[in-house]
Design a protein around this motif. Structure first.
Motif, PDB file in Angstrom:
ATOM      1  N   MET A   1       8.609   1.503   6.394  1.00 19.06           N
ATOM      2  CA  MET A   1       7.698   0.976   5.792  1.00 19.06           C
ATOM      3  C   MET A   1       7.173   2.310   5.047  1.00 19.06           C
ATOM      4  O   MET A   1       7.371   2.695   5.520  1.00 19.06           O
ATOM      5  CB  MET A   1       6.804   0.431   6.078  1.00 19.06           C
ATOM      6  CG  MET A   1       5.648  -0.531   5.598  1.00 19.06           C
ATOM      7  SD  MET A   1       4.574  -2.038   6.780  1.00 19.06           S
ATOM      8  CE  MET A   1       4.004  -1.076   7.923  1.00 19.06           C
ATOM      9  N   THR A   2       6.225   2.370   3.699  1.00 15.39           N
ATOM     10  CA  THR A   2       5.390   3.739   3.514  1.00 15.39           C
ATOM     11  C   THR A   2       4.621   4.215   4.103  1.00 15.39           C
ATOM     12  O   THR A   2       3.790   2.725   4.361  1.00 15.39           O
ATOM     13  CB  THR A   2       5.416   3.571   2.240  1.00 15.39           C
ATOM     14  OG1 THR A   2       4.965   2.308   1.896  1.00 15.39           O
ATOM     15  CG2 THR A   2       6.694   2.893   1.274  1.00 15.39           C
ATOM     16  N   ALA A   3       4.238   5.180   3.946  1.00 10.23           N
ATOM     17  CA  ALA A   3       2.579   5.270   4.501  1.00 10.23           C
ATOM     18  C   ALA A   3       1.195   4.706   3.994  1.00 10.23           C
ATOM     19  O   ALA A   3       0.404   4.629   4.511  1.00 10.23           O
ATOM     20  CB  ALA A   3       2.459   6.973   4.870  1.00 10.23           C
ATOM     21  N   ARG A   4       1.341   5.020   3.095  1.00 11.04           N
ATOM     22  CA  ARG A   4       0.563   4.926   2.189  1.00 11.04           C
ATOM     23  C   ARG A   4       0.925   3.162   1.203  1.00 11.04           C
ATOM     24  O   ARG A   4       1.722   2.297   1.190  1.00 11.04           O
ATOM     25  CB  ARG A   4       0.406   4.941   0.376  1.00 11.04           C
ATOM     26  CG  ARG A   4      -0.991   4.813   0.315  1.00 11.04           C
ATOM     27  CD  ARG A   4      -1.572   5.971  -1.141  1.00 11.04           C
ATOM     28  NE  ARG A   4      -2.665   5.661  -1.357  1.00 11.04           N
ATOM     29  CZ  ARG A   4      -2.454   6.272  -2.722  1.00 11.04           C
ATOM     30  NH1 ARG A   4      -2.590   7.538  -2.899  1.00 11.04           N
ATOM     31  NH2 ARG A   4      -3.920   6.170  -3.095  1.00 11.04           N
ATOM     32  N   THR A   5      -0.203   2.094   1.969  1.00 15.39           N
ATOM     33  CA  THR A   5       0.177   0.218   1.800  1.00 15.39           C
ATOM     34  C   THR A   5      -0.062  -0.002   0.551  1.00 15.39           C
ATOM     35  O   THR A   5      -1.376   0.377   0.200  1.00 15.39           O
ATOM     36  CB  THR A   5      -0.225  -0.288   2.617  1.00 15.39           C
ATOM     37  OG1 THR A   5       0.420  -0.362   4.042  1.00 15.39           O
ATOM     38  CG2 THR A   5       0.402  -2.053   2.566  1.00 15.39           C
ATOM     39  N   HIS A   6       0.377  -0.837  -0.759  1.00 10.40           N
ATOM     40  CA  HIS A   6      -0.362  -1.571  -1.916  1.00 10.40           C
ATOM     41  C   HIS A   6      -1.386  -2.739  -1.701  1.00 10.40           C
ATOM     42  O   HIS A   6      -0.922  -2.330  -0.756  1.00 10.40           O
ATOM     43  CB  HIS A   6       0.440  -2.331  -2.707  1.00 10.40           C
ATOM     44  CG  HIS A   6       0.041  -2.272  -4.162  1.00 10.40           C
ATOM     45  ND1 HIS A   6      -0.613  -3.596  -4.557  1.00 10.40           N
ATOM     46  CD2 HIS A   6       0.436  -1.572  -5.580  1.00 10.40           C
ATOM     47  CE1 HIS A   6      -0.699  -3.402  -5.270  1.00 10.40           C
ATOM     48  NE2 HIS A   6      -0.285  -2.616  -6.403  1.00 10.40           N
ATOM     49  N   PRO A   7      -3.049  -2.668  -1.996  1.00  9.02           N
ATOM     50  CA  PRO A   7      -3.989  -3.082  -1.827  1.00  9.02           C
ATOM     51  C   PRO A   7      -3.101  -4.927  -1.610  1.00  9.02           C
ATOM     52  O   PRO A   7      -3.931  -5.864  -0.863  1.00  9.02           O
ATOM     53  CB  PRO A   7      -4.422  -3.178  -2.497  1.00  9.02           C
ATOM     54  CG  PRO A   7      -4.543  -1.633  -3.307  1.00  9.02           C
ATOM     55  CD  PRO A   7      -3.504  -1.465  -3.317  1.00  9.02           C
ATOM     56  N   ASP A   8      -2.286  -5.659  -2.175  1.00  5.44           N
ATOM     57  CA  ASP A   8      -1.767  -6.248  -2.646  1.00  5.44           C
ATOM     58  C   ASP A   8      -0.985  -6.948  -0.812  1.00  5.44           C
ATOM     59  O   ASP A   8      -0.628  -7.999  -0.484  1.00  5.44           O
ATOM     60  CB  ASP A   8      -1.033  -6.919  -3.278  1.00  5.44           C
ATOM     61  CG  ASP A   8      -2.256  -6.712  -4.517  1.00  5.44           C
ATOM     62  OD1 ASP A   8      -3.036  -6.746  -4.459  1.00  5.44           O
ATOM     63  OD2 ASP A   8      -1.030  -6.719  -6.144  1.00  5.44           O
ATOM     64  N   ASP A   9      -0.625  -5.254  -0.712  1.00  7.80           N
ATOM     65  CA  ASP A   9       0.329  -6.158   0.739  1.00  7.80           C
ATOM     66  C   ASP A   9      -0.102  -5.519   2.186  1.00  7.80           C
ATOM     67  O   ASP A   9       0.146  -5.394   2.823  1.00  7.80           O
ATOM     68  CB  ASP A   9       2.049  -4.535   0.770  1.00  7.80           C
ATOM     69  CG  ASP A   9       2.291  -5.197  -0.509  1.00  7.80           C
ATOM     70  OD1 ASP A   9       2.120  -6.920  -0.749  1.00  7.80           O
ATOM     71  OD2 ASP A   9       3.195  -4.787  -1.029  1.00  7.80           O
ATOM     72  N   ARG A  10      -1.373  -4.962   2.366  1.00 11.97           N
ATOM     73  CA  ARG A  10      -1.975  -5.103   3.457  1.00 11.97           C
ATOM     74  C   ARG A  10      -2.127  -5.626   4.646  1.00 11.97           C
ATOM     75  O   ARG A  10      -1.884  -5.215   5.251  1.00 11.97           O
ATOM     76  CB  ARG A  10      -3.653  -5.175   3.045  1.00 11.97           C
ATOM     77  CG  ARG A  10      -4.390  -3.611   2.620  1.00 11.97           C
ATOM     78  CD  ARG A  10      -5.148  -3.230   2.376  1.00 11.97           C
ATOM     79  NE  ARG A  10      -6.267  -3.819   1.211  1.00 11.97           N
ATOM     80  CZ  ARG A  10      -6.994  -4.217   0.872  1.00 11.97           C
ATOM     81  NH1 ARG A  10      -8.047  -3.477   1.786  1.00 11.97           N
ATOM     82  NH2 ARG A  10      -7.461  -4.502  -0.018  1.00 11.97           N
ATOM     83  N   GLY A  11      -2.109  -7.612   3.723  1.00 12.69           N
ATOM     84  CA  GLY A  11      -1.946  -8.268   5.593  1.00 12.69           C
ATOM     85  C   GLY A  11      -0.692  -8.386   5.765  1.00 12.69           C
ATOM     86  O   GLY A  11      -0.439  -8.724   7.278  1.00 12.69           O
ATOM     87  N   LEU A  12       0.293  -8.224   4.527  1.00  4.86           N
ATOM     88  CA  LEU A  12       1.689  -8.279   5.128  1.00  4.86           C
ATOM     89  C   LEU A  12       2.246  -7.095   5.785  1.00  4.86           C
ATOM     90  O   LEU A  12       2.940  -6.608   6.994  1.00  4.86           O
ATOM     91  CB  LEU A  12       2.900  -8.173   3.863  1.00  4.86           C
ATOM     92  CG  LEU A  12       3.934  -8.954   3.915  1.00  4.86           C
ATOM     93  CD1 LEU A  12       4.111 -10.263   5.111  1.00  4.86           C
ATOM     94  CD2 LEU A  12       4.701 -10.178   2.608  1.00  4.86           C
ATOM     95  N   ALA A  13       1.109  -6.473   5.568  1.00  6.00           N
ATOM     96  CA  ALA A  13       1.813  -4.540   6.428  1.00  6.00           C
ATOM     97  C   ALA A  13       1.567  -4.460   7.726  1.00  6.00           C
ATOM     98  O   ALA A  13       2.099  -4.260   8.405  1.00  6.00           O
ATOM     99  CB  ALA A  13       0.912  -3.893   5.983  1.00  6.00           C
ATOM    100  N   ALA A  14      -0.133  -5.471   7.666  1.00  5.16           N
ATOM    101  CA  ALA A  14      -0.336  -5.392   9.304  1.00  5.16           C
ATOM    102  C   ALA A  14       0.134  -6.589  10.243  1.00  5.16           C
ATOM    103  O   ALA A  14       0.786  -5.682  10.966  1.00  5.16           O
ATOM    104  CB  ALA A  14      -1.760  -6.202   9.384  1.00  5.16           C
ATOM    105  N   VAL A  15       0.736  -7.371   9.520  1.00  2.00           N
ATOM    106  CA  VAL A  15       2.323  -8.511  10.008  1.00  2.00           C
ATOM    107  C   VAL A  15       3.529  -7.451  10.876  1.00  2.00           C
ATOM    108  O   VAL A  15       4.065  -7.444  11.941  1.00  2.00           O
ATOM    109  CB  VAL A  15       2.247  -9.854   9.411  1.00  2.00           C
ATOM    110  CG1 VAL A  15       3.854 -10.194   9.716  1.00  2.00           C
ATOM    111  CG2 VAL A  15       0.941 -10.948   9.143  1.00  2.00           C
TER     112      VAL A  15
END
Length: 146
Positions: A1-15
């Motif tokens: 996973m990248t260090a910078r997350t796209h705003p649309d993927d914030r929830g999925l990145a938290a998961v």
């Protein structure tokens, strides 16, 4: 996973972060259980080898023979309990391995979704770029045709 997350993927990145922590915890639990299982197996091996090393009594006093038999009986009980502990450790290790595999696959699924979303955004950006390049080329051609 990248260090910078796209705003649309914030929830999925938290998961993905939560599942990553769970996967790490279950991997550590598996490692600890495998070490414990190995220790119990080592203890069993040591007990069995100590019993195997006992020399059969030839002509010894009766008191010594009784003491030796008592020690063997105690060792047999201890070996039986240790074998039960090995069996239990094997079951717990298998469960820990299954838990880790499950957590690892769940994490991989979320990471795959994030990768697919990023690839889709890259494809869409490439299409927009190509469309803009086509528009610019068409405008240049029209200027040249006048």
């Amino acid at each position: 996973m990248t260090a910078r997350t796209h705003p649309d993927d914030r929830g999925l990145a938290a998961v993905a972060r939560v599942r990553g922590v769970r996967e790490t915890d279950s991997r550590i639990g598996l490692q600890r259980m495998l070490m414990e299982e190995s220790a119990v197996r080592g203890r069993l091996s040591s007990l069995e080898s100590s019993v195997a090393a006992i020399e059969p009594a030839g002509t010894v006093p009766v008191g010594e023979l009784v003491a030796q038999r008592t020690a063997l009986a105690g060792a047999a009980v201890l070996i039986g309990e240790t074998r039960d502990a090995v069996a239990t450790a094997e079951v717990v290790s298998a469960e820990a391995r299954a838990r880790w595999a499950s957590d690892r696959s769940r994490l991989a699924a979320v990471e795959h979704l994030l990768e697919r979303r990023a690839a889709r955004r890259r494809t869409e950006a490439d299409r927009r770029e190509a469309c803009e390049a086509d528009d610019l080329a068409a405008q240049r051609w029209q200027r040249g045709a006048r």
